[in-house]
Design a protein around this motif. Structure first.
Motif, PDB file in Angstrom:
ATOM      1  N   LEU A  33      58.257 -70.680  55.228  1.00 52.79           N
ATOM      2  CA  LEU A  33      59.447 -70.490  53.993  1.00 52.79           C
ATOM      3  C   LEU A  33      60.623 -71.616  54.722  1.00 52.79           C
ATOM      4  O   LEU A  33      61.508 -71.189  53.414  1.00 52.79           O
ATOM      5  CB  LEU A  33      59.854 -68.856  54.424  1.00 52.79           C
ATOM      6  CG  LEU A  33      58.920 -68.096  53.713  1.00 52.79           C
ATOM      7  CD1 LEU A  33      58.971 -66.428  55.233  1.00 52.79           C
ATOM      8  CD2 LEU A  33      58.513 -67.946  52.962  1.00 52.79           C
ATOM      9  N   SER A 103      66.925 -64.295  49.736  1.00 49.28           N
ATOM     10  CA  SER A 103      65.611 -64.810  49.402  1.00 49.28           C
ATOM     11  C   SER A 103      64.862 -66.160  50.214  1.00 49.28           C
ATOM     12  O   SER A 103      64.152 -66.546  49.843  1.00 49.28           O
ATOM     13  CB  SER A 103      66.974 -65.786  48.653  1.00 49.28           C
ATOM     14  OG  SER A 103      67.456 -66.843  49.589  1.00 49.28           O
ATOM     15  N   ASP A 104      65.129 -65.867  51.152  1.00 53.05           N
ATOM     16  CA  ASP A 104      64.847 -66.254  52.916  1.00 53.05           C
ATOM     17  C   ASP A 104      63.219 -66.131  52.651  1.00 53.05           C
ATOM     18  O   ASP A 104      61.797 -66.903  53.242  1.00 53.05           O
ATOM     19  CB  ASP A 104      65.374 -67.061  53.778  1.00 53.05           C
ATOM     20  CG  ASP A 104      66.433 -67.219  53.523  1.00 53.05           C
ATOM     21  OD1 ASP A 104      66.315 -68.774  52.571  1.00 53.05           O
ATOM     22  OD2 ASP A 104      67.657 -67.599  54.392  1.00 53.05           O
ATOM     23  N   PHE A 105      62.976 -64.877  51.644  1.00 54.67           N
ATOM     24  CA  PHE A 105      61.309 -64.363  51.953  1.00 54.67           C
ATOM     25  C   PHE A 105      60.929 -63.981  50.705  1.00 54.67           C
ATOM     26  O   PHE A 105      59.709 -63.748  50.844  1.00 54.67           O
ATOM     27  CB  PHE A 105      61.790 -62.840  52.331  1.00 54.67           C
ATOM     28  CG  PHE A 105      62.450 -62.095  53.988  1.00 54.67           C
ATOM     29  CD1 PHE A 105      61.656 -62.504  54.572  1.00 54.67           C
ATOM     30  CD2 PHE A 105      63.901 -62.006  53.988  1.00 54.67           C
ATOM     31  CE1 PHE A 105      62.536 -61.985  56.077  1.00 54.67           C
ATOM     32  CE2 PHE A 105      64.534 -61.447  55.022  1.00 54.67           C
ATOM     33  CZ  PHE A 105      63.642 -61.276  55.789  1.00 54.67           C
ATOM     34  N   ASP A 106      61.204 -65.045  50.007  1.00 56.25           N
ATOM     35  CA  ASP A 106      60.399 -65.539  48.701  1.00 56.25           C
ATOM     36  C   ASP A 106      59.300 -66.350  48.851  1.00 56.25           C
ATOM     37  O   ASP A 106      59.150 -67.496  49.101  1.00 56.25           O
ATOM     38  CB  ASP A 106      61.206 -65.914  47.924  1.00 56.25           C
ATOM     39  CG  ASP A 106      60.609 -66.074  46.567  1.00 56.25           C
ATOM     40  OD1 ASP A 106      59.334 -65.477  46.760  1.00 56.25           O
ATOM     41  OD2 ASP A 106      61.450 -66.266  45.812  1.00 56.25           O
ATOM     42  N   PHE A 107      57.859 -65.563  49.727  1.00 58.28           N
ATOM     43  CA  PHE A 107      56.727 -66.485  49.949  1.00 58.28           C
ATOM     44  C   PHE A 107      56.113 -67.387  48.894  1.00 58.28           C
ATOM     45  O   PHE A 107      54.762 -68.178  48.840  1.00 58.28           O
ATOM     46  CB  PHE A 107      55.488 -65.170  50.107  1.00 58.28           C
ATOM     47  CG  PHE A 107      56.054 -65.048  51.319  1.00 58.28           C
ATOM     48  CD1 PHE A 107      55.133 -66.169  52.353  1.00 58.28           C
ATOM     49  CD2 PHE A 107      56.425 -64.145  52.193  1.00 58.28           C
ATOM     50  CE1 PHE A 107      55.691 -65.240  54.498  1.00 58.28           C
ATOM     51  CE2 PHE A 107      56.994 -63.467  54.003  1.00 58.28           C
ATOM     52  CZ  PHE A 107      55.981 -64.648  54.573  1.00 58.28           C
ATOM     53  N   SER A 108      56.417 -66.878  47.428  1.00 63.33           N
ATOM     54  CA  SER A 108      55.853 -67.624  46.370  1.00 63.33           C
ATOM     55  C   SER A 108      56.835 -68.653  45.865  1.00 63.33           C
ATOM     56  O   SER A 108      56.190 -69.989  45.730  1.00 63.33           O
ATOM     57  CB  SER A 108      56.383 -66.933  44.826  1.00 63.33           C
ATOM     58  OG  SER A 108      58.030 -66.945  44.721  1.00 63.33           O
ATOM     59  N   GLU A 109      57.511 -68.832  46.950  1.00 61.99           N
ATOM     60  CA  GLU A 109      58.622 -70.300  47.179  1.00 61.99           C
ATOM     61  C   GLU A 109      57.531 -71.883  47.903  1.00 61.99           C
ATOM     62  O   GLU A 109      58.113 -72.758  48.440  1.00 61.99           O
ATOM     63  CB  GLU A 109      59.108 -70.710  47.448  1.00 61.99           C
ATOM     64  CG  GLU A 109      59.901 -70.248  46.100  1.00 61.99           C
ATOM     65  CD  GLU A 109      60.297 -70.806  44.728  1.00 61.99           C
ATOM     66  OE1 GLU A 109      60.123 -71.704  44.766  1.00 61.99           O
ATOM     67  OE2 GLU A 109      60.498 -69.576  43.575  1.00 61.99           O
TER      68      GLU A 109
END
Length: 145
Positions: A33, A103-109
């Motif tokens: 991440l 936003s740092d938890f967006d695993f889709s990124e």
């Protein structure tokens, strides 16, 4: 058949370990991440965190807290984030990463880090931080069978 994480723990696959003790290991994920994103994993294969006995789960969280202190210090982050998702590999693991906002938890990124030296540098930085905090388990960074 051994899980991917069991194979990393056994040294069959490469891993950038930042913590090892008799029950728990922690190593950097190859798809972070943020730099410093670490997985805290029990040596024993358990699929779901809800199936772990209380003592092992407590030990996992103790190590996750230490790693969280390390990533927060190493990257001067306001927080260390913690997530248990459990879908990627059927072996209990806790994600710990330096975070600045939700936003740092967006695993889709996330995507696999192509620059292997960046992962090596992040592991070294985190090990140094853990040692500075007094966690000698960060010294034992090679595979232990």
């Amino acid at each position: 058949m051994a899980t991917l994480f069991s194979r990393i723990i056994a040294g069959e696959l490469p891993g950038r370990f930042v913590w090892q003790d008799p029950e728990i290991v922690a190593f950097l994920t190859i798809a972070p991440l943020r730099p410093g994103h670490t997985l805290v994993v029990p040596r024993r294969e358990i699929d779901r965190w809800t199936d772990a006995d209380g003592a092992l789960l407590a030990r996992c969280f103790e190590v996750a807290q230490a790693v969280g202190q390390g990533v927060q210090r190493a990257w001067n982050a306001p927080r260390a984030g913690l997530v248990i998702a459990g879908f990627e590999v059927p072996h209990l693991h806790i994600h710990v990463a330096p975070v600045w906002d939700m936003s740092d938890f967006d695993f889709s990124e996330v995507k696999e880090e192509e620059d292997q030296s960046a992962l090596d540098e992040a592991a070294a930085k985190l090990r140094t931080s853990l040692l500075d905090l007094g966690y000698e388990q960060a010294l034992n960074t090679g595979p232990v069978a």
